[in-house]
Design a protein around this motif. Sequence first.
Motif, short mmCIF file in Angstrom:
data_model
loop_
_atom_site.label_atom_id
_atom_site.label_comp_id
_atom_site.label_asym_id
_atom_site.label_seq_id
_atom_site.Cartn_x
_atom_site.Cartn_y
_atom_site.Cartn_z
N SER A 95 0.89 -1.18 0.00
CA SER A 95 0.00 0.00 0.00
C SER A 95 0.92 1.22 0.00
O SER A 95 2.14 1.07 -0.03
N ASN A 96 0.35 2.43 0.03
CA ASN A 96 1.17 3.65 -0.08
C ASN A 96 2.30 3.71 0.93
O ASN A 96 3.37 4.25 0.66
N ASP A 97 2.05 3.19 2.13
CA ASP A 97 3.08 3.31 3.18
C ASP A 97 3.51 1.95 3.71
O ASP A 97 4.02 1.85 4.82
N LEU A 98 3.31 0.92 2.92
CA LEU A 98 3.69 -0.43 3.35
C LEU A 98 4.43 -1.12 2.22
O LEU A 98 3.91 -1.26 1.11
N TYR A 99 5.67 -1.52 2.50
CA TYR A 99 6.57 -2.01 1.46
C TYR A 99 7.22 -3.29 1.96
O TYR A 99 7.72 -3.35 3.09
N CYS A 100 7.20 -4.29 1.11
CA CYS A 100 7.78 -5.60 1.45
C CYS A 100 9.07 -5.76 0.65
O CYS A 100 9.08 -5.59 -0.57
N TYR A 101 10.15 -6.09 1.34
CA TYR A 101 11.45 -6.25 0.67
C TYR A 101 12.02 -7.63 1.03
O TYR A 101 12.03 -8.02 2.19
N THR A 102 12.48 -8.35 0.01
CA THR A 102 12.95 -9.73 0.22
C THR A 102 14.47 -9.78 0.33
O THR A 102 15.19 -9.29 -0.54
N VAL A 103 14.93 -10.36 1.44
CA VAL A 103 16.36 -10.58 1.69
C VAL A 103 16.59 -12.09 1.62
O VAL A 103 16.21 -12.82 2.54
N VAL A 113 13.65 -14.34 3.04
CA VAL A 113 12.80 -13.81 4.11
C VAL A 113 12.40 -12.38 3.76
O VAL A 113 13.12 -11.68 3.05
N ASN A 114 11.24 -11.97 4.23
CA ASN A 114 10.75 -10.61 3.96
C ASN A 114 10.91 -9.72 5.18
O ASN A 114 10.69 -10.15 6.31
N ILE A 115 11.24 -8.46 4.91
CA ILE A 115 11.18 -7.43 5.95
C ILE A 115 10.15 -6.40 5.49
O ILE A 115 9.79 -6.36 4.31
N GLY A 116 9.67 -5.60 6.42
CA GLY A 116 8.66 -4.60 6.07
C GLY A 116 9.15 -3.20 6.39
O GLY A 116 9.79 -2.96 7.43
N PHE A 117 8.87 -2.27 5.49
CA PHE A 117 9.08 -0.85 5.75
C PHE A 117 7.71 -0.20 5.89
O PHE A 117 6.89 -0.28 4.97
N VAL A 118 7.43 0.42 7.03
CA VAL A 118 6.16 1.09 7.24
C VAL A 118 6.41 2.60 7.32
O VAL A 118 7.07 3.08 8.24
N GLY A 119 5.91 3.33 6.33
CA GLY A 119 6.13 4.79 6.26
C GLY A 119 6.08 5.23 4.82
O GLY A 119 6.31 4.43 3.91
N TYR A 120 5.74 6.49 4.58
CA TYR A 120 5.63 6.98 3.21
C TYR A 120 7.00 7.19 2.59
O TYR A 120 7.92 7.72 3.25
N PRO A 121 7.18 6.77 1.32
CA PRO A 121 8.51 6.81 0.70
C PRO A 121 8.90 8.21 0.25
O PRO A 121 8.71 8.59 -0.89
N LYS A 122 9.41 8.97 1.19
CA LYS A 122 9.93 10.29 0.83
C LYS A 122 11.04 10.66 1.80
O LYS A 122 11.13 10.09 2.89
N LYS A 123 11.81 11.62 1.40
CA LYS A 123 12.93 12.06 2.24
C LYS A 123 12.38 12.59 3.58
O LYS A 123 11.35 13.25 3.61
N ASP A 124 13.05 12.28 4.65
CA ASP A 124 12.69 12.73 6.00
C ASP A 124 11.35 12.18 6.49
O ASP A 124 10.77 12.67 7.45
N SER A 125 10.84 11.15 5.82
CA SER A 125 9.61 10.51 6.30
C SER A 125 9.92 9.75 7.59
O SER A 125 11.03 9.23 7.77
N GLU A 126 8.94 9.68 8.48
CA GLU A 126 9.11 8.84 9.67
C GLU A 126 8.70 7.42 9.30
O GLU A 126 7.66 7.22 8.66
N TRP A 127 9.51 6.45 9.67
CA TRP A 127 9.22 5.08 9.26
C TRP A 127 9.73 4.10 10.31
O TRP A 127 10.51 4.45 11.18
#
Length: 285
Positions: free
Chosen positions: A28-36, A39-53
């Motif tokens: 979703s806009n602020d939920l990103y799944c990245y595969t290592v 295994v998956n890790i999650g980034f929660v936060g809007y993708p922009k500079k200085d965003s809180e995540w």
Amino acid sequence: MDKEMEYGEDYKYIPVTSIMSGMGQEVSNDLYCYTVQVVNIGFVGYPKKDSEWILIDAGMPKSADMIIREAEDRFGPNSRPKAIVLTHGHFDHVGAIVELVEHWNVPVYAHELELPYLIGDKSYPEPDATVEGGLVAKMSPYFPNEPIHLGKNIEKLPSDGRIPGMEEWRWIHTPGHSPGHVSLFRDNDRSLIAGDAFITVKQDSLFKVLMQEEEVNGPPRYLTTNWKAAWESVRKLEKLYPDHAITGHGVPMSGEKLASGLKKLVENFDQIAIPDYGRFVDGHH
């Protein structure tokens, strides 16, 4: 700070991977799944500079550089999360945690029952190589199970279900795969970060792991110690009717595919998820 943090002596690079390794997917806009690797890790936060995540889980051993690079691509150079939240403490979910905490200097949160494995007090049970399943299960004795030590950097999640830094989310205790396993849920859009409570690939089959063949499945068999609790945890998550889910292994899933897959898993958990034999199976049928 680094003197009080260390991995178990058995931590090492694990040479297993999948075709998805190094790839990310917007859930979703602020939920990103990245595969290592696998295994998956999650980034929660809007993708922009200085965003809180917030970072959910910490990947495989020796993957810190990969995770930091992806975080900076998404949130800008030198960005750092407000915190790291762990669904549980198995090696493939805390593999880069020491380097990440050293690099970012941020707090780590986990369930109280998971803390002994994260402060050097207690090892997880040895993975069960005898469990019914495929090649990954046979490889599992090679996987680290000793506790890591995060010292003062680890804190327990608040007992009221809140998650520091994730105001709209709550944590749900979903034990079975590990005693203090948690899943994270956001009610307003029914987003679920399930950890290994259920996954969307058959994790003990090397072919399916490599190809990331999609299917809603129970937790990885070789490390799941309490199948009765694991079934109850899946029941609990299915009742939330999640609209989309990031799982610890496999691809993110949403909509009807997720709903019908979860329903089928709950109704047939004993056939789909619980192995016919294995060290942790007896007495749990």
